[in-house]
Each structure stands twice: as structure tokens, then as C-alpha cells.
Design a protein around this motif. Structure first.
Motif, PDB file in Angstrom:
ATOM      1  N   ARG A 156       0.828  -1.212   0.000  1.00 47.35           N
ATOM      2  CA  ARG A 156       0.000   0.000   0.000  1.00 47.35           C
ATOM      3  C   ARG A 156       0.858   1.256   0.000  1.00 47.35           C
ATOM      4  O   ARG A 156       0.529   2.233  -0.676  1.00 47.35           O
ATOM      5  CB  ARG A 156      -0.937   0.021   1.213  1.00 47.35           C
ATOM      6  N   ILE A 157       1.951   1.239   0.752  1.00 48.84           N
ATOM      7  CA  ILE A 157       2.826   2.420   0.806  1.00 48.84           C
ATOM      8  C   ILE A 157       3.372   2.757  -0.577  1.00 48.84           C
ATOM      9  O   ILE A 157       3.398   3.915  -0.975  1.00 48.84           O
ATOM     10  CB  ILE A 157       3.988   2.203   1.808  1.00 48.84           C
ATOM     11  N   VAL A 158       3.813   1.731  -1.305  1.00 45.44           N
ATOM     12  CA  VAL A 158       4.425   1.978  -2.619  1.00 45.44           C
ATOM     13  C   VAL A 158       3.428   1.856  -3.768  1.00 45.44           C
ATOM     14  O   VAL A 158       3.793   2.073  -4.915  1.00 45.44           O
ATOM     15  CB  VAL A 158       5.635   1.045  -2.869  1.00 45.44           C
ATOM     16  N   ASP A 159       2.165   1.541  -3.432  1.00 45.07           N
ATOM     17  CA  ASP A 159       1.104   1.400  -4.431  1.00 45.07           C
ATOM     18  C   ASP A 159       1.473   0.392  -5.523  1.00 45.07           C
ATOM     19  O   ASP A 159       1.383   0.666  -6.718  1.00 45.07           O
ATOM     20  CB  ASP A 159       0.751   2.766  -5.046  1.00 45.07           C
ATOM     21  N   ASP A 160       1.914  -0.775  -5.068  1.00 44.78           N
ATOM     22  CA  ASP A 160       2.320  -1.848  -5.974  1.00 44.78           C
ATOM     23  C   ASP A 160       2.023  -3.172  -5.271  1.00 44.78           C
ATOM     24  O   ASP A 160       2.659  -3.503  -4.274  1.00 44.78           O
ATOM     25  CB  ASP A 160       3.817  -1.721  -6.287  1.00 44.78           C
ATOM     26  N   ARG A 161       1.056  -3.912  -5.785  1.00 46.29           N
ATOM     27  CA  ARG A 161       0.595  -5.147  -5.144  1.00 46.29           C
ATOM     28  C   ARG A 161       1.662  -6.233  -5.020  1.00 46.29           C
ATOM     29  O   ARG A 161       1.509  -7.165  -4.239  1.00 46.29           O
ATOM     30  CB  ARG A 161      -0.584  -5.735  -5.910  1.00 46.29           C
ATOM     31  N   ALA A 162       2.696  -6.149  -5.787  1.00 44.53           N
ATOM     32  CA  ALA A 162       3.714  -7.204  -5.778  1.00 44.53           C
ATOM     33  C   ALA A 162       5.048  -6.741  -5.211  1.00 44.53           C
ATOM     34  O   ALA A 162       6.009  -7.503  -5.207  1.00 44.53           O
ATOM     35  CB  ALA A 162       3.910  -7.735  -7.197  1.00 44.53           C
ATOM     36  N   PHE A 163       5.115  -5.518  -4.721  1.00 45.46           N
ATOM     37  CA  PHE A 163       6.401  -4.962  -4.308  1.00 45.46           C
ATOM     38  C   PHE A 163       7.069  -5.783  -3.201  1.00 45.46           C
ATOM     39  O   PHE A 163       8.259  -6.109  -3.297  1.00 45.46           O
ATOM     40  CB  PHE A 163       6.260  -3.504  -3.858  1.00 45.46           C
ATOM     41  N   ALA A 164       6.345  -6.098  -2.137  1.00 45.13           N
ATOM     42  CA  ALA A 164       6.960  -6.779  -0.982  1.00 45.13           C
ATOM     43  C   ALA A 164       7.530  -8.137  -1.379  1.00 45.13           C
ATOM     44  O   ALA A 164       8.664  -8.464  -1.012  1.00 45.13           O
ATOM     45  CB  ALA A 164       5.950  -6.925   0.150  1.00 45.13           C
ATOM     46  N   THR A 165       6.777  -8.912  -2.120  1.00 46.51           N
ATOM     47  CA  THR A 165       7.287 -10.232  -2.516  1.00 46.51           C
ATOM     48  C   THR A 165       8.421 -10.094  -3.523  1.00 46.51           C
ATOM     49  O   THR A 165       9.391 -10.847  -3.466  1.00 46.51           O
ATOM     50  CB  THR A 165       6.171 -11.140  -3.084  1.00 46.51           C
ATOM     51  N   ARG A 166       8.318  -9.128  -4.405  1.00 41.93           N
ATOM     52  CA  ARG A 166       9.394  -8.903  -5.378  1.00 41.93           C
ATOM     53  C   ARG A 166      10.678  -8.460  -4.670  1.00 41.93           C
ATOM     54  O   ARG A 166      11.772  -8.901  -5.026  1.00 41.93           O
ATOM     55  CB  ARG A 166       8.955  -7.876  -6.423  1.00 41.93           C
ATOM     56  N   MET A 167      10.543  -7.626  -3.650  1.00 44.22           N
ATOM     57  CA  MET A 167      11.703  -7.158  -2.889  1.00 44.22           C
ATOM     58  C   MET A 167      12.442  -8.344  -2.279  1.00 44.22           C
ATOM     59  O   MET A 167      13.670  -8.434  -2.365  1.00 44.22           O
ATOM     60  CB  MET A 167      11.242  -6.193  -1.789  1.00 44.22           C
ATOM     61  N   VAL A 168      11.701  -9.280  -1.690  1.00 50.88           N
ATOM     62  CA  VAL A 168      12.329 -10.449  -1.074  1.00 50.88           C
ATOM     63  C   VAL A 168      12.914 -11.358  -2.153  1.00 50.88           C
ATOM     64  O   VAL A 168      14.032 -11.858  -2.005  1.00 50.88           O
ATOM     65  CB  VAL A 168      11.339 -11.212  -0.171  1.00 50.88           C
ATOM     66  N   ALA A 169      12.163 -11.576  -3.219  1.00 44.92           N
ATOM     67  CA  ALA A 169      12.665 -12.425  -4.309  1.00 44.92           C
ATOM     68  C   ALA A 169      13.945 -11.848  -4.895  1.00 44.92           C
ATOM     69  O   ALA A 169      14.896 -12.599  -5.182  1.00 44.92           O
ATOM     70  CB  ALA A 169      11.599 -12.578  -5.395  1.00 44.92           C
ATOM     71  N   ASP A 170      14.001 -10.534  -5.043  1.00 45.86           N
ATOM     72  CA  ASP A 170      15.223  -9.890  -5.547  1.00 45.86           C
ATOM     73  C   ASP A 170      16.382 -10.086  -4.567  1.00 45.86           C
ATOM     74  O   ASP A 170      17.515 -10.340  -4.977  1.00 45.86           O
ATOM     75  CB  ASP A 170      14.990  -8.395  -5.797  1.00 45.86           C
ATOM     76  N   ALA A 171      16.097  -9.979  -3.277  1.00 40.36           N
ATOM     77  CA  ALA A 171      17.142 -10.186  -2.266  1.00 40.36           C
ATOM     78  C   ALA A 171      17.634 -11.630  -2.300  1.00 40.36           C
ATOM     79  O   ALA A 171      18.840 -11.881  -2.196  1.00 40.36           O
ATOM     80  CB  ALA A 171      16.619  -9.828  -0.877  1.00 40.36           C
ATOM     81  N   LEU A 172      16.713 -12.567  -2.472  1.00 41.81           N
ATOM     82  CA  LEU A 172      17.107 -13.975  -2.569  1.00 41.81           C
ATOM     83  C   LEU A 172      17.950 -14.231  -3.818  1.00 41.81           C
ATOM     84  O   LEU A 172      18.939 -14.941  -3.769  1.00 41.81           O
ATOM     85  CB  LEU A 172      15.880 -14.892  -2.585  1.00 41.81           C
ATOM     86  N   SER A 173      17.560 -13.616  -4.914  1.00 38.32           N
ATOM     87  CA  SER A 173      18.320 -13.756  -6.163  1.00 38.32           C
ATOM     88  C   SER A 173      19.721 -13.183  -6.006  1.00 38.32           C
ATOM     89  O   SER A 173      20.696 -13.754  -6.494  1.00 38.32           O
ATOM     90  CB  SER A 173      17.611 -13.054  -7.317  1.00 38.32           C
ATOM     91  N   ALA A 174      19.815 -12.066  -5.321  1.00 41.42           N
ATOM     92  CA  ALA A 174      21.128 -11.436  -5.111  1.00 41.42           C
ATOM     93  C   ALA A 174      22.023 -12.324  -4.263  1.00 41.42           C
ATOM     94  O   ALA A 174      23.216 -12.448  -4.546  1.00 41.42           O
ATOM     95  CB  ALA A 174      20.960 -10.065  -4.461  1.00 41.42           C
ATOM     96  N   THR A 175      21.450 -12.962  -3.245  1.00 40.84           N
ATOM     97  CA  THR A 175      22.289 -13.843  -2.410  1.00 40.84           C
ATOM     98  C   THR A 175      22.655 -15.116  -3.147  1.00 40.84           C
ATOM     99  O   THR A 175      23.730 -15.644  -2.951  1.00 40.84           O
ATOM    100  CB  THR A 175      21.600 -14.210  -1.067  1.00 40.84           C
TER     101      THR A 175
END
Length: 180
Positions: A156-175
Motif C-alpha cells: 500500500r505504501i508503494v502502491d504496488d501489489r507485488a512490491f513486498a514479494t518482489r523485494m524479497v525475491a530480488d534479495a534472494l536472487s542477489a544472495t
């Protein structure tokens, strides 16, 4: 300052599995139960049913890692605005849990609130909870609801329904990239 509940001492758990479950639940919340892909839901349900005790513990630790990551993101976002994350997240979080009596019994709300406060103050939710004993089966739905509510708050803060899961998925991909 040293704390035995510091995140550096906590197992990360199976963050990917916890994220898969969370993503499925978020989609069902956003799209409604009629729009949820029944095949996807069946796969998630089969996956959860197939877990052995140690694998289930890993998914629980993974969910706690999600709670920690979400609260750290929220803490940084609110601090940029000169606000306190606890003040701006906890009241609405508790109110939302109270509106979910079928999934979150009233007696689980203090524990989930403590989990969120622990994560918001830089402690591992998993280790914070462990000091009070093992997880109970009655706390599994509330834990899932906790991760879902925090992810939805971020979205809701970023007005993007997939932001939170994408943020974690990106962090997992980076690791994963760091391991190669």
C-alpha cells in the motif's frame, strides 16, 4: 549492543517456501477467492502437506525472516519521514488481526504483536519467540497473517501489489548470485 535474539544468531529458514505461500495468499486477498488460480492453490496446499517436521520448522523460520525483512523495510521508510515504525505499524496491525477472529484467535494477538515489535527493534522474530517455548500449531495461521499484513502494508505504501514479494525475491536472487 549484544542480544541473544539478534538476527545474526537466527536461522533464516526456508524463505523461498515461506515467500511462495505468502505470494499465493496475497494474490487470493487481492484477486478474491473466485479469481484465485485453483491449481496454484492446490500446489501450495500439497506442498505444505508434504513437509516433514524439520522442513516445517524451516518454513516457520522463513516466515519469521520475512517478518524481519518487512519490518526493517518499514522502519527505514518511516524513519526517512521522521516517524517511528512501531507507532505507525502496530496499531493498524493489531486492529487488522482483531478483524480476523477465524484465523487469528485473540490469545495469539499479543504474541504476534510482540513478534512485530521485536522485528521493528532489530531483534530476530524467531529467536524472540523461541525464548517463550516452541511454536504451537495454533500460532501458524496468525504467523502467516502477520507476514501477509506487513507485506500488504508495504504494498500500500508503494502502491504496488507485488512490491513486498518482489523485494524479497530480488534479495534472494542477489544472495544466490553471491554464492556463484
Amino acid at each position: 549492543m549484544y542480544s541473544p535474539c539478534g538476527p545474526e544468531y537466527a536461522p533464516a529458514g526456508d524463505v523461498s517456501a515461506a515467500l511462495m505461500v505468502l505470494d499465493s495468499r496475497l494474490k487470493s486477498v487481492y484477486d478474491g477467492p473466485l479469481e484465485t488460480d485453483p491449481e496454484q492453490q492446490q500446489l501450495v496446499d500439497q506442498f505444505i502437506a508434504s513437509l516433514g517436521p524439520s522442513q516445517a520448522d524451516d518454513v516457520v523460520d522463513g516466515a519469521c525472516t520475512l517478518v524481519y525483512m518487512f519490518m526493517q523495510w518499514l522502519r527505514m521508510a518511516y524513519e526517512r519521514e521522521g516517524r517511528d515504525v512501531i507507532e505507525y505499524v502496530v496499531p493498524s496491525f493489531v486492529a487488522s488481526l482483531r478483524m480476523m477472529p477465524k484465523s487469528v484467535p485473540a490469545e495469539a494477538i499479543p504474541t504476534m504483536t510482540g513478534l512485530v515489535v521485536a522485528a521493528g527493534t532489530g531483534l530476530s522474530p524467531s529467536l524472540w519467540r523461541k525464548q517463550y517455548g516452541d511454536w504451537t500449531s495454533d500460532e501458524m495461521n496468525p504467523l502467516e497473517a502477520t507476514a501477509l499484513l506487513l507485506a500488504e502494508h508495504i504494498n500500500r505504501i508503494v502502491d504496488d501489489r507485488a512490491f513486498a514479494t518482489r523485494m524479497v525475491a530480488d534479495a534472494l536472487s542477489a544472495t544466490d548470485g553471491d554464492r556463484d
